[in-house]
Design a protein around this motif. Structure first.
Motif, mmCIF file in Angstrom:
data_model
loop_
_atom_site.group_PDB
_atom_site.id
_atom_site.type_symbol
_atom_site.label_atom_id
_atom_site.label_comp_id
_atom_site.label_asym_id
_atom_site.label_seq_id
_atom_site.Cartn_x
_atom_site.Cartn_y
_atom_site.Cartn_z
ATOM 1 N N LYS A 127 51.805 55.806 43.789
ATOM 2 C CA LYS A 127 53.070 55.362 42.964
ATOM 3 C C LYS A 127 54.005 55.147 43.875
ATOM 4 O O LYS A 127 55.191 54.631 43.270
ATOM 5 N N PHE A 128 54.064 55.198 45.121
ATOM 6 C CA PHE A 128 54.894 54.754 46.195
ATOM 7 C C PHE A 128 54.546 53.524 46.874
ATOM 8 O O PHE A 128 55.180 53.115 47.586
ATOM 9 N N GLY A 129 53.380 53.027 46.435
ATOM 10 C CA GLY A 129 52.899 51.613 46.997
ATOM 11 C C GLY A 129 52.033 51.872 48.257
ATOM 12 O O GLY A 129 51.818 50.881 48.696
ATOM 13 N N THR A 130 51.760 52.880 48.465
ATOM 14 C CA THR A 130 51.078 53.097 49.893
ATOM 15 C C THR A 130 49.600 52.966 49.144
ATOM 16 O O THR A 130 49.032 53.451 48.465
ATOM 17 N N GLN A 131 48.777 52.240 50.139
ATOM 18 C CA GLN A 131 47.295 51.799 49.689
ATOM 19 C C GLN A 131 46.521 52.671 50.590
ATOM 20 O O GLN A 131 46.533 52.570 51.699
ATOM 21 N N TRP A 132 45.519 53.369 49.788
ATOM 22 C CA TRP A 132 44.397 54.149 50.187
ATOM 23 C C TRP A 132 43.268 53.753 50.085
ATOM 24 O O TRP A 132 42.631 53.308 48.988
ATOM 25 N N MET A 133 42.301 53.864 51.297
ATOM 26 C CA MET A 133 41.154 53.736 51.077
ATOM 27 C C MET A 133 40.353 55.208 51.151
ATOM 28 O O MET A 133 40.544 56.089 52.176
ATOM 29 N N ILE A 134 39.755 55.603 50.157
ATOM 30 C CA ILE A 134 39.035 57.027 49.922
ATOM 31 C C ILE A 134 37.433 56.841 50.255
ATOM 32 O O ILE A 134 36.960 56.385 49.575
ATOM 33 N N SER A 135 36.839 57.711 51.241
ATOM 34 C CA SER A 135 35.614 57.439 51.461
ATOM 35 C C SER A 135 34.791 58.880 51.909
ATOM 36 O O SER A 135 35.517 59.652 52.556
ATOM 37 N N TYR A 136 33.897 58.822 51.343
ATOM 38 C CA TYR A 136 32.838 60.123 51.706
ATOM 39 C C TYR A 136 31.408 59.635 52.066
ATOM 40 O O TYR A 136 31.034 58.764 51.342
#
Length: 142
Positions: A127-136
């Motif tokens: 919601k703050f515009g930060t882009q995340w790549m989540i990886s396992y």
């Protein structure tokens, strides 16, 4: 040893963003410096409480840092797509929990799914515009 310490800029929402990140990822806010704490502070009175520097030490020791960019000080923030934060997690459950929290009020670019290279992976902008790549990756220590 090489470490990665992402540094983010926010339009006056650093404190809110870091409290959110701490609630999702964990860790400890180890430094909060406001513009009013700076020597020779030239910040307008109504912005002195804004964040000059904040550090969130994550459970694995990585440091996430940020500042509020203030137009009154000649700074200009243009949120864009020029960065992602890649977050390696310990389980698919962690990946799903964190992804869902970031997706709440944010925007899903790629839902969590098993990828051809072996990771359980997804991309989301919070919601703050930060882009995340989540990886396992079950075959790799995170």
């Amino acid at each position: 040893m090489i470490t990665l310490n992402p540094y983010l800029n926010f339009p006056g929402t650093t404190e809110e963003a870091f409290n959110f990140y701490k609630s999702v990822i964990g860790g400890e806010i180890v430094m909060t410096m406001r513009f009013s704490d700076m020597p020779d502070d030239q910040t307008p009175e109504n912005e002195k409480h804004k964040i000059c520097h904040m550090s969130l030490q994550l459970p694995n020791g990585t440091m996430l840092m940020a500042t509020d960019t203030l137009e009154s000080l000649g700074q200009k923030l243009t949120p864009g797509n020029n960065f992602y934060l890649s977050l390696g997690v310990q389980s698919t459950a962690d990946a799903d929990r964190i992804f869902a929290a970031f997706a709440d009020g944010g925007k899903v670019e790629m839902p969590m799914e098993n990828m051809f290279w072996g990771d359980y992976f997804g991309i989301v902008a919070d919601k703050f515009g930060t882009q995340w790549m989540i990886s396992y990756n079950s075959g790799q220590a995170q």
